[in-house]
Design an enzyme around this catalytic site. Structure first.
Site, PDB file in Angstrom:
ATOM      1  N   GLY C 151       0.809  -1.211   0.000  1.00  0.00           N
ATOM      2  CA  GLY C 151       0.000   0.000   0.000  1.00  0.00           C
ATOM      3  C   GLY C 151       0.842   1.260   0.000  1.00  0.00           C
ATOM      4  N   CYS C 152       0.180   2.342   0.265  1.00  0.00           N
ATOM      5  CA  CYS C 152       0.756   3.654   0.003  1.00  0.00           C
ATOM      6  C   CYS C 152       1.899   4.006   0.948  1.00  0.00           C
ATOM      7  CB  CYS C 152      -0.338   4.694   0.069  1.00  0.00           C
ATOM      8  SG  CYS C 152      -1.414   4.582   1.501  1.00  0.00           S
TER       9      CYS C 152
END
Lengths: 348, 348, 348, 348
Positions: C151-152
């Site tokens: 994810g980010c």
């Protein structure tokens, strides 16, 4: 020192009342009800209020709450319909009531089923409430015990158009009110239409043709004009916390020879003695009213197309809600109307 | 592969052309001029374009630049007045020109001094430019070498009203166009009116009565109606980067018996074959068009007040500027009109 | 043309997959599941996608759905825990799976109960999933059928620090990752913490000390350093739709003699051949990556305090989620890694 | 009633002084200077102040201005360097001076050339100025005639760390202060880095390694610790008008056995008697301090990594500038320290 109960104090208008009343030298908050938050400190929901109310917790609402019954003023900040349910009993217990909802704003009970989709449950009380726009009904508010304070869109449109209609300068029909609101107007509860990612960087119209505040605008403008007013009202949602801008379009009355100067002059005549309304040639900016009880207005006449344009900016939570409610309470209680109300905005 | 020169490539419409042309399979950027940035890499001003144009630097503009003279298409993204100065010579050097400014949009040269405060310096060229709104003038654009692409407000208002006027459904006078724009419409250079702290959390009207795009809207609607149209246009500034929402108010034509259904049907008839225009019952949201060449429309008839409301949302830098310019260039060059143009918006 | 199923397509990462896959020439969406939206058109939830998917409606998820079973790739965009429940069966039915959740990112199953508060229900599958960060594990992803895409926050921190740790330039302990995210990182469902009025004009830290992505950052940095890495991770919420900025602080390794130049050089060495990672002296801006699969990095060494600072900016929904997932799918499917992925950001 | 002169009243800290002083019962604004706006009404630049100052216009600054010479307090809101130029003369004319710039904040004159790139022109006056952070130096401020009030970042970092350093709980070296600021911190003049379209939807770091406020933070923390403190300070720009959040990372002192509870207790001990500082377990939010002179703090100890995290939120224009200046003036003038200063924030 008078005592105030804020009924429905977890929403944004209730929170704003708490903010403003903290600075009010004559009104002291003794009760903040919110059934969904009952028992929890106000400062947990609103850390911004922590220093002001270190010991205040939300109470459940109860008609026989002795603190409520001992209060001088009750401010009702409830969803539409909820005030109707409690006011019939509450009027016997509290000296002054200011309702911030629409429950007692319309004179004509038949408008409730058509615009609010439910019949009014206490229509007999409608006549006992005074409509709470001080700039139009100051003397009546002073005499009242029950006040229905108007909301943001209606205040903005009415302040813009009522004096010009009252002066016979405008046609009361064919009016368009095109307005934009900050998101706090939609209330505190989370919903898909007001999440940050839905609203941020977006501009959109809503409530096309049938927004509930339409008949209230018409009621006010009809009263001002002395004959039936007809308004198309289109609200928009703007990506900002607070603020209402109403851009109102109307036609000059038959035989009127309007000019921008004469329109501005009529607005100056109406408002230059008002503590919270300011008329100028400048295009009003919602941001200049942030956090204050001010309304800023301007007007134009376009000789090319024949349209009159009148614009109002105000903070929807102050002059459009809680500030106006306090202004009414001040009048009812015989206080100076401006007591505790900021005239200066937060900028930037 | 055709070659494209972007003249005035440091501003937002120029930057947006660079973004879109990077994804265009038939048009290749060979020149990006910007006198104030001459010599510096495009990626310094627009890090977002770094991967697309690692080696492109801004050039000064020079009519005799061999790269310019060898280009197939020149896109002019200059401040008003600057295109007039260079086009008379440029037309002899470049095969196709798309001007994104207003310099060649008005047919009637006398409108320039009254609305733009200066006479047109090349009025003889006005007739040679084709107005670049493909949904209305597709066939003419295909035949043209010179196109004046309309901007954001005018595209929004024209798409909303032209088909209904052309069908005789609306009165062409008494029209109100109330619109809101994101801040990129004001251009890249910094100025007091567009600093973050001025604009953020603010909503305000500007250009009251005299915005320059008014006569262009009227020109388009007059052409559609076949008789003189008259429009009051009120733009507002909304705290967002991109997006135009135009809320347009008009009266049904005498004798017309409008309904929301019939209005929507006429818009469907006009646009259902269009690749970039989408009609629905839903209230358009600027955010749904972000970064795409799409325009979203809806319409309503209010039997209570007799008003017709038509609303358009679009991205001011795409369908309202650079996307439209590419759409025109595609048509001029005989390419598929949709080549390189996104139909899908960035959300959220 | 390969076929893709998006499982959990109503959330923001699912919607972003639909956006990006529309522009992908080799992957076609054949299924979009969303139990809560089953039966309704994708365009109703995402008007921005209306032109791309005029006929696509959400399906309920069903393991025996023939469309799902015929798909080449399944992208799982489900809340944490949901992938674990379906993957054991799904692996027998779909050729390639990319999971965008954290369910298969951690190698050590014991970390799930301590950081995610629940035991992993399919720990035997953890080893079969390849961690999907192409810049570090490109060759392994090419060989994989099952990928867990990071994810980010983790992508941002890992891209910043892994090459410097791998080169022995930094101490793997005592690291601080201080990051800010746009609100879309919190997902589409409305909740009190992400309403517009809560988030707008606010900046706040959350998940203090115990954010779930901490052990994943440590796993990646440990792998890069070859010895145990230890990270304090503090995420913040910024009032914007998209974007992650990770500002990472670390100490030079014992004996290292760092300089800003040498740090930048190592990052250049690691990334200059990468299609989506860009190193420069410029302080990265999230806005420059908006809508693109790009990651922008810079680094500094402060001789005064001895700290190394490395900063990454990326779009949390693209390189931090859906773009990365497609990048992995491209590799798994033997396509050019960049197919269908934008390198250019939307600006402004 | 004392009289106040605001020198440099067109900028945001000057405008904020005018806002706050309007509500101050003991200080009355008699002069607002702004050379660039001289002669124009304050209300033209700040319509938000129109009701408060209907007749006040900006004056040019002149040392021999009799209004200035008759003022009790002068607040200097000038760009760095400008205070140095006028203070040597001004001290002979005005009883109390509060400088809001950095000109007289550093004790060590040699820091000016290295951090501010110019030598101090009146180093002999540095010792005569009292550093104006009331929570640390209340008694000294009461005795002072000249005060240098600290700015937003420094106030936030100092309030977070000074009491813990003074108590010997933290190592004074190896500290990281990672902070984010709203855009008003960059001042009112328009510049490319602060236009709406540059800042909105962006998050970025600036002033990497060399921000000017670094030595001032170190000066304060050194004083608190009793030995040299060393800080790496990384400011970020967040897309909001106001607010500072400082997330501070430090190591426990050798031999200390910290816990979240003990850290919070020390902060409570330091601040529970303070009117404007509030310690809680809750992660501070800038928005909760909007428009108020409040600072909100929390702290954590992470036993896993050994880091101490302390976070402060405040309004950069109030507690970080103009509110703090008034707090100092109140102390100097023998007034109650809280006079005229809001403790309640505007929300939402």
């Amino acid at each position: 020192m008078l005592s105030a109960a804020v009924i429905g104090a977890s929403g944004y208008t209730g929170g704003e009342l708490l903010r403003l009343l903290h600075g009010h030298p004559e009104l002291r908050v003794v009760l903040a009800t919110a059934d969904t938050q009952a028992g929890s400190p106000v400062a947990d929901l609103y850390p911004s209020l922590a220093a002001a109310y270190p010991d205040l917790s939300y109470s459940p609402f109860a008609l026989n709450d002795p603190v409520l019954n001992g209060a001088d003023v009750a401010f009702l900040c409830l969803p539409h319909g909820a005030s109707q349910a409690i006011v019939p009993e509450l009027v016997t217990r509290v000296r002054w009531i200011v309702d911030l909802a629409a429950d007692f704003r319309l004179r004509d009970a038949s408008l409730y089923p058509s615009w609010y989709r439910e019949a009014h449950t206490s229509p007999e009380l409608l006549d006992r409430f005074q409509y709470g726009l001080p700039e139009l009904y100051r003397d009546q508010i002073k005499q009242a015990n029950l006040v229905a304070a108007p909301g943001c869109y209606v205040t903005a449109a009415t302040l813009a158009l009522a004096p010009l209609l009252a002066a016979g300068a405008l046609e009361p029909t064919g009016i368009v009110v095109d307005a934009a609101s900050g998101v706090s107007g939609a209330g505190r509860p989370s919903k898909p239409t007001t999440t940050f990612c839905t609203v941020d960087e977006d501009f959109t119209a809503y409530g096309l043709l049938d927004h509930r505040h339409t008949p209230e605008i018409e009621q006010n403008l009809t009263a001002a004009a002395g004959r039936p007013a007809e308004v198309l009202f289109t609200p928009h949602l703007a990506p900002m916390n607070r603020g209402i801008l109403a851009t109102c379009y109307a036609r000059p009355a038959d035989g009127a020879t309007p000019s921008t100067e004469s329109l501005l002059q009529r607005l100056h005549d109406a408002y230059d003695g008002e503590p919270f309304v300011r008329v100028s040639e400048r295009s009003p900016s919602t941001k200049a009213t942030l956090g204050s009880n001010a309304a800023h207005l301007t007007a134009r006449f376009d000789p090319r197309t024949g349209w009159v344009v009148v614009i109002t900016a105000l903070d929807n939570l102050v002059k459009g809600a809680s500030g106006q409610a306090i202004q009414c309470a001040n009048l009812m209680a015989g206080l100076d109307e401006t007591t505790g109300l900021p005239t200066v905005g937060l900028y930037p």
